[in-house]
Design an enzyme around this catalytic site. Structure first.
Site, PDB file in Angstrom:
ATOM      1  CG  HIS A  23     -67.717  13.210 -60.229  1.00  0.00           C
ATOM      2  ND1 HIS A  23     -67.914  12.215 -59.291  1.00  0.00           N
ATOM      3  CD2 HIS A  23     -68.341  12.745 -61.351  1.00  0.00           C
ATOM      4  CE1 HIS A  23     -68.498  11.211 -59.732  1.00  0.00           C
ATOM      5  NE2 HIS A  23     -69.026  11.308 -60.825  1.00  0.00           N
ATOM      6  CG  HIS A  56     -66.698   7.097 -63.825  1.00  0.00           C
ATOM      7  ND1 HIS A  56     -66.450   7.651 -62.511  1.00  0.00           N
ATOM      8  CD2 HIS A  56     -68.084   7.638 -63.692  1.00  0.00           C
ATOM      9  CE1 HIS A  56     -67.054   8.718 -62.116  1.00  0.00           C
ATOM     10  NE2 HIS A  56     -68.308   8.529 -62.740  1.00  0.00           N
ATOM     11  CG  HIS A  76     -76.269  13.140 -64.059  1.00  0.00           C
ATOM     12  ND1 HIS A  76     -76.058  13.076 -62.634  1.00  0.00           N
ATOM     13  CD2 HIS A  76     -75.037  12.636 -64.580  1.00  0.00           C
ATOM     14  CE1 HIS A  76     -74.904  12.532 -62.274  1.00  0.00           C
ATOM     15  NE2 HIS A  76     -74.394  12.095 -63.659  1.00  0.00           N
ATOM     16  CD  GLU A 129     -72.197   9.920 -60.223  1.00  0.00           C
ATOM     17  OE1 GLU A 129     -71.521   9.372 -61.137  1.00  0.00           O
ATOM     18  OE2 GLU A 129     -72.254  11.380 -60.377  1.00  0.00           O
TER      19      GLU A 129
END
Length: 292
Positions: free
Chosen positions: A12, A59, A193, A240
């Site tokens: 995403h 977020h 990441h 995530e």
């Protein structure tokens, strides 16, 4: 009765939204990534879901470090998109599957999950970008939503085992829902990441492929690592994968892989796409075909 048709697992990263806004889908840098969604779009067109239950992470739009629920679920009639600072185009609101949300809330609390219930909730790129990938087109709103946010930011983090248990509890609640909706489950984020610190730019293709290979047939393998193990293996934002693990839990024991894609890097992120069809749904479809 309702029918859980399967699950979509997708990255995403907000750079995807910027690429869509700029029409870069066929740009050499982006094309291998976007090409992976054509089979997803065909599958969705054939399956025609009515509702999406979306496991994602907020977020800083609804929750920040001073107030960070472990698990939160939306119970709103609509969910407004608000840009949290990435410069993404603001999309039209999403319609909530409000009755189903309350059914899930009641069932999850009865199943000993202490959910934070949000009767007002904004949605960010973690939900909007996957919708733009799966249902392309300006503000395409093919389904209603039930958003479920998992803390992947503030320690202590939920364990992978607890997230899998949450997903399985959602699956049981969906099975007990009396509606006739066709439901698709989404898990968004990742894969490996890290955006900051000494390991900024870190990727781990070996761990990513392990996740892609294991999550369908044996999701318990992903719970053998702790949350801190996953951060070491996949980077601080690679945690995530918890959203994927929860979404997988909602699909039942047996699934069939429909399509997958893996591409690195996009915006310093390992990007992946996976569709798993729920076998109970596939078996019903085959029975209906034979009966016809």
């Amino acid at each position: 009765m309702s029918d859980v048709i399967g699950g979509i697992f997708t990255s995403h990263v907000p750079a995807i939204g910027n690429a869509i806004a700029k029409g870069l889908q066929d740009d050499p840098y982006w094309k291998p990534f976007f090409a992976g969604y054509r089979p997803v779009q065909r599958w969705l067109a054939a399956q025609r879901p009515d509702v999406a239950v979306v496991f994602y992470n907020d977020h800083g739009l609804n929750f920040f470090l001073d107030k960070m629920p472990t698990f939160a679920i939306g119970a709103a009639a609509t969910y407004r998109n608000a840009d949290e600072g990435w410069g993404l185009p603001v999309a039209a609101p999403f319609e909530g599957a409000q009755a189903l949300s309350w059914h899930l809330i009641e069932a999850l609390v009865a199943d000993d999950f202490d959910m934070t219930v949000c009767q007002e909730m904004l949605v960010d790129h973690a939900l909007v970008v996957p919708f733009n990938l799966c249902w392309p087109g300006a503000d395409n709103r093919a389904v209603k939503i039930v958003p479920i946010a998992i803390n992947t930011v503030q320690h202590p983090l939920p364990s992978p085992q607890r997230c899998l248990a949450l997903g399985r509890a959602v699956g049981r609640a969906l099975a007990s829902w009396g509606g006739d909706e066709r439901i698709v489950v989404l898990g968004t984020g990742g894969l490996s990441h890290q955006l900051d610190g000494e390991r900024a730019g870190f990727l781990n293709p070996d761990y990513d492929r392990f996740c892609l290979d294991a999550i369908g047939p044996d999701p318990e393998r992903l719970t053998h690592h702790s949350a801190l193990d996953i951060i070491e293996l996949a980077g601080s934002q690679g945690i995530e994968i918890l959203n994927w693990i929860a979404a997988r839990g909602a699909l039942g024991e047996h699934v069939a892989e429909i399509t997958r894609n893996y591409h690195i890097p996009i915006s310093n992120t390992a990007a992946a796409t996976l569709v798993l069809e729920a076998r109970d749904h596939a078996d019903r479809m085959e029975q209906d075909r034979r009966a016809a």
